[in-house]
Design an enzyme around this catalytic site. Structure first.
Site, mmCIF file in Angstrom:
data_model
loop_
_atom_site.group_PDB
_atom_site.id
_atom_site.type_symbol
_atom_site.label_atom_id
_atom_site.label_comp_id
_atom_site.label_asym_id
_atom_site.label_seq_id
_atom_site.Cartn_x
_atom_site.Cartn_y
_atom_site.Cartn_z
ATOM 1 N N GLY A 193 0.830 -1.200 0.000
ATOM 2 C CA GLY A 193 0.000 0.000 0.000
ATOM 3 C C GLY A 193 0.858 1.241 0.000
ATOM 4 N N GLY A 241 4.929 7.502 2.122
ATOM 5 C CA GLY A 241 5.739 6.616 1.298
ATOM 6 C C GLY A 241 5.002 5.333 0.953
ATOM 7 N N GLY A 274 0.968 5.303 1.549
ATOM 8 C CA GLY A 274 0.392 6.306 2.443
ATOM 9 C C GLY A 274 0.954 7.650 2.061
ATOM 10 N N LYS A 283 9.145 -0.329 4.813
ATOM 11 C CA LYS A 283 8.576 1.006 4.572
ATOM 12 C C LYS A 283 9.631 1.888 3.917
ATOM 13 C CE LYS A 283 5.273 2.217 7.663
ATOM 14 N NZ LYS A 283 4.699 2.730 8.927
ATOM 15 N N ASP A 287 -2.316 10.232 15.414
ATOM 16 C CA ASP A 287 -2.927 9.833 14.145
ATOM 17 C C ASP A 287 -3.662 8.489 14.285
ATOM 18 O OD1 ASP A 287 -3.607 10.404 11.541
ATOM 19 O OD2 ASP A 287 -1.735 9.666 10.664
HETATM 20 N N1 LIG Z 1 3.137 -3.772 8.446
HETATM 21 C C1 LIG Z 1 2.297 -3.892 7.420
HETATM 22 N N2 LIG Z 1 1.880 -5.109 7.011
HETATM 23 C C2 LIG Z 1 1.009 -5.223 5.974
HETATM 24 N N3 LIG Z 1 0.495 -4.171 5.299
HETATM 25 C C3 LIG Z 1 0.880 -2.934 5.669
HETATM 26 C C4 LIG Z 1 1.793 -2.725 6.739
HETATM 27 N N4 LIG Z 1 1.980 -1.392 6.892
HETATM 28 C C5 LIG Z 1 1.216 -0.801 5.965
HETATM 29 N N5 LIG Z 1 0.551 -1.717 5.217
HETATM 30 C C6 LIG Z 1 -0.364 -1.439 4.091
HETATM 31 O O1 LIG Z 1 0.120 -0.319 3.417
HETATM 32 C C7 LIG Z 1 -0.861 0.724 3.409
HETATM 33 C C8 LIG Z 1 -0.154 2.066 3.520
HETATM 34 O O2 LIG Z 1 0.384 2.177 4.802
HETATM 35 P P1 LIG Z 1 0.979 3.534 5.348
HETATM 36 O O3 LIG Z 1 1.265 3.355 6.786
HETATM 37 O O4 LIG Z 1 2.101 3.928 4.467
HETATM 38 O O5 LIG Z 1 -0.149 4.572 5.051
HETATM 39 P P2 LIG Z 1 -1.581 4.875 5.715
HETATM 40 O O6 LIG Z 1 -1.465 4.759 7.207
HETATM 41 O O7 LIG Z 1 -2.617 4.021 5.054
HETATM 42 O O8 LIG Z 1 -1.808 6.361 5.301
HETATM 43 P P3 LIG Z 1 -1.122 7.684 5.902
HETATM 44 O O9 LIG Z 1 0.355 7.424 5.996
HETATM 45 O O10 LIG Z 1 -1.480 8.674 4.888
HETATM 46 O O11 LIG Z 1 -1.723 7.921 7.234
HETATM 47 C C9 LIG Z 1 -1.774 0.405 4.577
HETATM 48 O O12 LIG Z 1 -3.068 0.918 4.381
HETATM 49 C C10 LIG Z 1 -1.756 -1.123 4.600
HETATM 50 O O13 LIG Z 1 -2.721 -1.619 3.680
#
Ligand SMILES: Nc1ncnc2c1ncn2[C@@H]1O[C@H](COP(=O)(O)OP(=O)(O)OP(=O)(O)O)[C@@H](O)[C@H]1O
Length: 358
Positions: A63, A68, A65, A83, A182
């Site tokens: 995914g 990144g 966010g 990440k 958050d």
């Molecule tokens: N540890 C993980 N294991 C599996 N999937 C993950 C993990 N971390 C993130 N993801 C997937 O990646 C997506 C993006 O995660 P990220 O933390 O970068 O952004 P977000 O929290 O969705 O958005 P923002 O950073 O804008 O608040 C998540 O919605 C999830 O689906």
């Protein structure tokens, strides 16, 4: 100088003098946790993580966010999430902040940091636990498989809410407290057994409110979850997280998004609280599974959420209280399930038969 900072799919209001942050001294280092509680982190070579993610291939993309992208990778026999930050300075500050927080604390209730790579001239990378079922946001709102509704019982939903509440409580009970800033369903990740863990500590702050660094950190968070009382840096408090948790709890209860234009009102608080006040609490429960059968659970669960999102932050509960209430509700729902099975409450069996139940 005021400015507006945005997160993916959401906006964040910010208003603070930027000259302050330039002049402040670095904060004193946070107190170290005892050596046995400190995460043991592995340092990786960037090229090894690059290879493990298939060259950051789209096939391994979990995914994106606002800060990144996140990739699946195999390190030996273990699956992990890597990440990778996007390039802006603001974002890389969040990235370093997440490292700072998670390198000093770990818990089964967090998406823990396992390692990192910090090769010069390459993007820094964080390696965190891989969460098989993605985010709670996806579990609740996604239309694609494995939905419809893998969390179709109230015992499961309340357990998830309790797990998140425990994670937030753990942060708040540090010295000094850590404020996540958050809390939202997209930052709660679900493991293979659908247990919830709190992730994304990019905005988290170790909070001595007198601390210059805290005073000069602009308010931030995600629209829909942001405490309306957190309008200037000095208004930051643990109750900021309590408000966001309340929104998340309403989301778990109702199955609707924090802001959803298909509803009127579109903001979940303006939609749910009037129903609760009119004594129509059943109306806030997810129609896909119907309200909890037990009237007391139905009333109390809605009230816990309502207390967390009170406008007056002094009247909001602390997370310790919330954990206590949700623990009680978990037990009520569990004993109700024993009733439904027609074999009575196991605690009653102890009293009646006079010997412990295995
Ligand atoms: N540890 C993980 N294991 C599996 N999937 C993950 C993990 N971390 C993130 N993801 C997937 O990646 C997506 C993006 O995660 P990220 O933390 O970068 O952004 P977000 O929290 O969705 O958005 P923002 O950073 O804008 O608040 C998540 O919605 C999830 O689906």
């Amino acid at each position: 100088m005021g400015y507006l900072s945005c997160k993916a799919g959401s906006a964040v209001a910010v208003a603070v003098s930027s000259s302050k942050s330039a002049s402040t001294k670095p904060p004193p280092p946070p107190p170290e946790s005892p050596p046995e509680d400190r995460p043991k982190l592995r340092r990786f070579l960037h090229r090894d993580l690059e290879a493990a993610t298939g060259g950051f291939s789209a096939d391994n993309l979990l995914g994106r966010g606002s800060h990144g992208s996140v990739y699946k990778a195999a390190i030996g026999s273990r699956l992990v999430a890597v990440k990778r930050p996007s390039k802006s300075r603001e974002i890389s500050r969040e990235f370093h902040n997440e490292f700072e927080i998670l390198s000093k604390i770990r818990s089964p209730r967090f998406v823990n940091l396992l390692g990192y790579s910090a090769d010069n001239a390459k993007d820094p990378l964080l390696v965190v636990e891989f969460m098989l079922n993605g985010s709670l946001y996806d579990v609740i709102h996604s239309d694609s498989p494995p939905n419809p509704i893998p969390i179709s019982s109230w015992s499961k939903r309340i357990k998830i809410a309790l797990q998140i509440a425990k994670a937030v409580h753990l942060l708040h009970s540090q010295t000094p407290p850590i404020i996540h800033r958050d809390i939202k369903s997209a930052n709660v990740l679900m493991d293979k057994n659908l247990n919830a863990k709190l992730g994304d500590f990019g905005l988290a702050i170790r909070c001595n409110v007198e601390d210059q660094r805290v005073k000069s950190t602009p308010p931030a968070g995600t629209m829909g979850y942001l405490d309306p009382d957190y309008v200037t840096a000095d208004r930051l408090s643990t109750k900021t997280d309590v408000f966001s948790f309340g929104i998340l709890l309403l989301e778990i209860i109702s199955g609707r998004k924090a802001i959803d234009v298909r509803y009127s009102p579109s903001f979940i608080v303006d939609w749910a609280i009037p129903m609760i006040k009119r004594g129509k609490i059943g109306g806030i429960y997810d129609p896909m599974i119907g309200p909890p059968v037990d009237v007391s659970v139905r009333n109390h669960l809605g009230l816990v959420a309502a207390k967390c999102v009170r406008t007056c932050r002094e009247k909001r509960p602390g997370m310790e209280e919330v954990v206590g209430w949700l623990t009680g509700l978990t037990q009520s729902v569990r004993s109700r399930r024993w009733d439904e099975l027609g074999i009575g409450n196991p605690c009653m069996m102890v009293e009646t038969v006079g010997r412990p139940v295995e």
